[in-house]
Design an enzyme around this catalytic site. Structure first.
Site, PDB file in Angstrom:
ATOM      1  N   LYS A 264     -45.677  33.818   4.941  1.00  0.00           N
ATOM      2  CA  LYS A 264     -44.155  34.312   4.826  1.00  0.00           C
ATOM      3  C   LYS A 264     -43.903  35.532   5.157  1.00  0.00           C
ATOM      4  O   LYS A 264     -44.777  36.487   4.688  1.00  0.00           O
ATOM      5  CB  LYS A 264     -44.177  34.079   3.161  1.00  0.00           C
ATOM      6  CG  LYS A 264     -42.789  34.202   2.646  1.00  0.00           C
ATOM      7  CD  LYS A 264     -42.491  33.849   1.381  1.00  0.00           C
ATOM      8  CE  LYS A 264     -42.281  32.484   1.049  1.00  0.00           C
ATOM      9  NZ  LYS A 264     -42.212  31.928  -0.253  1.00  0.00           N
TER      10      LYS A 264
ATOM     11  N   GLY B 292     -39.324  26.958   7.351  1.00  0.00           N
ATOM     12  CA  GLY B 292     -37.871  26.976   6.518  1.00  0.00           C
ATOM     13  C   GLY B 292     -37.626  28.454   6.592  1.00  0.00           C
ATOM     14  O   GLY B 292     -38.540  29.229   6.732  1.00  0.00           O
TER      15      GLY B 292
ATOM     16  N   GLY C 145     -35.429  31.448   4.273  1.00  0.00           N
ATOM     17  CA  GLY C 145     -35.014  31.396   2.863  1.00  0.00           C
ATOM     18  C   GLY C 145     -33.919  32.815   3.055  1.00  0.00           C
ATOM     19  O   GLY C 145     -33.884  33.401   3.921  1.00  0.00           O
ATOM     20  N   GLY C 146     -33.607  33.005   1.690  1.00  0.00           N
ATOM     21  CA  GLY C 146     -32.678  34.074   1.448  1.00  0.00           C
ATOM     22  C   GLY C 146     -33.481  35.653   1.803  1.00  0.00           C
ATOM     23  O   GLY C 146     -32.815  36.423   2.210  1.00  0.00           O
ATOM     24  N   MET C 147     -34.637  35.634   1.339  1.00  0.00           N
ATOM     25  CA  MET C 147     -35.576  36.612   1.481  1.00  0.00           C
ATOM     26  C   MET C 147     -36.710  36.576   2.602  1.00  0.00           C
ATOM     27  O   MET C 147     -36.970  37.739   3.104  1.00  0.00           O
ATOM     28  CB  MET C 147     -36.332  36.873   0.229  1.00  0.00           C
ATOM     29  CG  MET C 147     -35.206  37.021  -0.925  1.00  0.00           C
ATOM     30  SD  MET C 147     -34.043  38.449  -0.923  1.00  0.00           S
ATOM     31  CE  MET C 147     -35.322  39.826  -0.928  1.00  0.00           C
ATOM     32  N   ALA C 148     -37.090  35.496   2.895  1.00  0.00           N
ATOM     33  CA  ALA C 148     -38.370  35.367   4.058  1.00  0.00           C
ATOM     34  C   ALA C 148     -38.229  33.972   4.703  1.00  0.00           C
ATOM     35  O   ALA C 148     -37.310  33.193   4.290  1.00  0.00           O
ATOM     36  CB  ALA C 148     -39.598  35.456   3.147  1.00  0.00           C
ATOM     37  N   ASN C 149     -38.849  34.231   5.786  1.00  0.00           N
ATOM     38  CA  ASN C 149     -39.045  33.255   6.610  1.00  0.00           C
ATOM     39  C   ASN C 149     -40.533  32.675   6.511  1.00  0.00           C
ATOM     40  O   ASN C 149     -41.429  33.684   6.333  1.00  0.00           O
ATOM     41  CB  ASN C 149     -38.575  33.547   8.085  1.00  0.00           C
ATOM     42  CG  ASN C 149     -37.172  34.003   8.300  1.00  0.00           C
ATOM     43  OD1 ASN C 149     -36.381  33.374   7.714  1.00  0.00           O
ATOM     44  ND2 ASN C 149     -36.883  34.890   9.101  1.00  0.00           N
ATOM     45  N   VAL C 150     -40.726  31.355   6.609  1.00  0.00           N
ATOM     46  CA  VAL C 150     -42.171  30.648   6.356  1.00  0.00           C
ATOM     47  C   VAL C 150     -42.311  29.900   7.349  1.00  0.00           C
ATOM     48  O   VAL C 150     -41.673  29.115   8.253  1.00  0.00           O
ATOM     49  CB  VAL C 150     -41.976  29.938   5.003  1.00  0.00           C
ATOM     50  CG1 VAL C 150     -43.402  29.266   4.691  1.00  0.00           C
ATOM     51  CG2 VAL C 150     -41.344  30.539   3.936  1.00  0.00           C
TER      52      VAL C 150
ATOM     53  N   ASP D 176     -37.236  33.162 -10.426  1.00  0.00           N
ATOM     54  CA  ASP D 176     -36.701  32.258  -9.424  1.00  0.00           C
ATOM     55  C   ASP D 176     -37.173  30.937  -9.657  1.00  0.00           C
ATOM     56  O   ASP D 176     -37.350  30.162  -8.459  1.00  0.00           O
ATOM     57  CB  ASP D 176     -36.405  32.908  -8.098  1.00  0.00           C
ATOM     58  CG  ASP D 176     -35.596  31.960  -7.279  1.00  0.00           C
ATOM     59  OD1 ASP D 176     -34.539  31.607  -7.701  1.00  0.00           O
ATOM     60  OD2 ASP D 176     -35.726  32.127  -5.899  1.00  0.00           O
TER      61      ASP D 176
END
Length: 668
Positions: free
Chosen positions: A40, A18, A20-25, A134
């Site tokens: 991550k 996936g 995300g707004g801050m990181a890719n996993v 969060d």
């Protein structure tokens, strides 16, 4: 990153999990430990943001301190080519958002069980002074067994720094954002409590409380609108359970639960409580604006030390505006000073004794502390063998200690007696299991049963089911243990016959081996000795060996006797006189002319039928030993086998007539 990429010379990328707004996993394989992991990596567009990078590092390293079964473990942190990364435990399953979508409606007890796990994890994080910031269903993973694991502690602070105008990034988070965070204030532990309240709301209703077209519009609702009632959505929801949602999502942080542990207790007790009133926030006494009194002439003259009583009224009216303002300012300052001093004196903290909170619930303690103008501080939970679960064990400061009002009092709350999960002990050695259980505080009792298939001392059953969680000091575990096959005590088999020994062995289910030997004391055909010996233990399938007597050992004589059998020639009736004459003299060999001349008229038999009978160890006198036809005198050799001291017999017949017989044949 593409599949099969080797990241940081250790992690082989399998596929993307996936973005995300801050990181890719990414899902990857740890090539050293040969296990799946989640890698991550901070987004490329954020790697030059030094503040974000700094906070990412700080929070990632802090998260490695969080060891809890409901927190995703962080295995590694670092930097590759300027990109910050974290390597975490891979949890196969779904996030809580997907779980709610697939499983809704969710049974209330399941909701409570999942939320209790989440709260336990958050409590540990808060104890380490780490605020998630969060919390949302997308950051909570549910594995195949229904266990919850919180993730994304590592980038929570960095995420909080970004503006709400990043609609695509934060729209998912803003649904769970606390009012103070929405206003731009610093997040606290109570901010996480608010987010948990929204998550609980969603698990009970299947939807979030506030919707909007933009992140800003949703954020505004968080600090302007009350959270809708969950009981209006589902009237079967207990009021006590709705109260947990209401208190957790209070607009004022101080009205919320003071800790995740306190919220967990209220949640666990919610299904059992009946006739509970709807929760209302505590009344907040706000300071009202005080209107200063209008000071008349007399008051002014009293407060002014340099007054002139003879001054005429019309003169005062002509006082300049500047002087009026000066006098008013002086009066106001004086009054404010008096009022301020009074308020300060009234509001100065007093010293009070800490009440005895032991045995109280958290709610009761909070109320008692409020009566003393004290606040409930940190709640720590531990097991106790003497204090009931949910009751306070002690406080810090301790009871009767003197402290100032408005200070906090920390409490330690009992989780009850420690419980241990029972394992499956079937098939294990009894002594080993008994030692382990007794060391854990259990009382162990033993029952035995015979078994032909289970070895001795092996556990075959237990009365407490594997997987049950029990208190050792309150539990007696009964273990059923195999004593092996049924055990018999061997009889003395001396004197038993071959058949009786076989029958006895069959009765025991054993295997029999028979051998023979001579015996001077045991009759032939009876048991001389046995193995195992008389009185030994014997079970089905065991081997029994016996020796059967052949009687006394006797020596034998072997010898031969030679018996000469004469041939007899038989003459017909016309020449019978001649035959009789020959019988009278067997040795006669006359062949005179008269005899010769007469023979021409005689009929002779030229052979004899001989039958021999003997009796010894191998032969019976009634059975033919040898049969033979002779035409002349013949010697017969008779072989005898006789026990020492015994005698044999023989009998010889010629043409049916006994011609020789001896009933006492011996070697000598």
């Amino acid at each position: 990153m593409k599949p099969n990429t080797i990241f940081n010379e250790r992690y082989k990328i399998i596929n993307s999990l996936g973005e995300g707004g801050m990181a890719n996993v990414y899902l990857a394989t740890d090539l050293i430990l040969d296990r799946p992991v989640a890698v991550k990596v901070l987004r490329v567009d954020l790697r030059d943001d030094q503040d974000t990078v700094r906070r990412f590092k700080r929070e990632a390293l802090a998260t490695t301190e969080l060891v809890h079964p409901n927190i995703v473990n962080v295995y590694d942190v670092g930097e590759v080519d300027g990109l910050q990364f974290m390597v975490m435990e891979y949890v196969p399953g779904h996030d809580l958002k997907t779980y709610i979508t697939k499983k809704f409606p969710i049974p209330y007890q399941v909701v409570i069980d999942i939320m209790t796990q989440i709260l336990s994890a958050v409590e540990v994080a808060h104890d380490h002074s780490i605020i998630h910031r969060d919390l949302k269903p997308q950051n909570i993973l549910i594995d195949a067994d229904g266990n919850a694991k919180i993730t994304d502690f590592g980038i929570a602070v960095a995420l909080a720094d970004h503006s709400l105008t990043q609609t695509n990034t934060l729209l998912g988070s803003v649904h769970y954002l606390s009012p103070e965070q929405a206003r731009g204030s610093m997040a606290t532990k109570q901010s996480d409590i608010y987010s948990l309240g929204i998550i609980l709301y969603e698990m009970l209703t299947g939807r979030v409380p506030f919707e909007g077209e933009t992140a800003v519009s949703i954020a505004l609702k968080h600090f302007q609108s009350d959270v809708p009632s969950v009981r209006e959505f589902d009237s079967n929801i207990p009021q006590a359970l709705e109260n947990v949602v209401l208190q957790a999502t209070s607009k004022v942080p101080r009205d919320r639960f003071q800790s995740a542990g306190e919220m967990s207790i209220a949640l666990r007790e919610s299904l059992a409580k009946k006739n509970v009133a709807k929760w209302q926030p505590e009344e907040i006494i706000s300071g009202e604006t005080k209107v200063l009194p209008v000071f008349d002439k007399q008051t002014v003259e009293t407060l002014s030390p340099n007054q002139e009583p003879d001054v005429k009224k019309d003169t005062k009216k002509k006082m300049s505006r500047r002087k009026k303002w000066t006098v008013g300012a002086i009066i106001f300052a004086f009054v404010a000073l008096i009022l301020g001093g009074a308020i300060l004196a009234m509001s100065s903290p007093k010293e009070v004794k800490v009440p005895d909170l032991s045995g109280m619930t958290v709610s009761e303690a909070k109320s008692n502390l409020a009566d003393k103008n004290l606040k409930l501080g940190k709640i720590t939970r531990t097991n106790s063998e003497t204090v009931d679960s949910g009751s306070i064990i002690n406080s810090t400061p301790k009871k009767n200690e003197i402290i100032r009002e408005k200070n906090q009092v920390d409490v330690m709350v009992s989780k009850g007696k420690a419980k241990i999960t029972i394992e499956n002990y079937v098939g294990s050695n009894y002594e080993d299991v008994k030692t382990t259980l007794e060391n854990d505080g259990f009382k162990v009792e033993k029952e035995t049963e015979e078994s032909e298939s289970v070895t001795e001392n092996e556990i075959t059953a237990q009365d407490v089911t594997a997987g049950d969680k029990v208190v050792p000091s309150d539990t007696v575990i009964t273990l059923t243990v195999s004593s092996g096959p049924k055990v018999y005590t061997l009889r003395d088999l001396t004197g038993y016959t071959r058949k009786s020994v076989q029958d006895y062995t069959n009765e025991l289910g054993g295997n029999l081996t028979i051998s023979e030997a001579y015996s001077d004391s045991v009759d032939k055909g009876q048991v001389i000795k046995q193995s195992p010996a008389e009185g030994s233990s014997f079970s089905k399938g065991d081997q029994l060996s016996v020796v059967i007597s052949k009687g006394k050992k006797v020596t034998t004589d072997e010898f031969t006797r030679t018996v000469s059998v004469p041939f007899k020639s038989i003459v017909s009736e016309s020449s019978s006189s001649v035959d009789e004459e020959k019988d009278e003299d067997k040795n006669s060999s006359s062949d005179d002319s008269s005899s010769s001349s007469s023979s021409s008229s005689e009929s002779k038999v030229d052979e004899n039928a001989i039958e021999v009978y003997i009796e010894d160890k191998s032969h019976n006198i009634d059975d033919i030993y040898e049969r033979k036809t002779i035409t002349k005198d013949t010697n017969f050799k008779l072989s005898f086998i006789l026990d020492s001291g015994k005698s044999g017999k023989y009998k010889i017949l010629r043409d049916g007539e006994v011609i020789a017989e001896n009933d006492n044949v011996t070697k000598n």
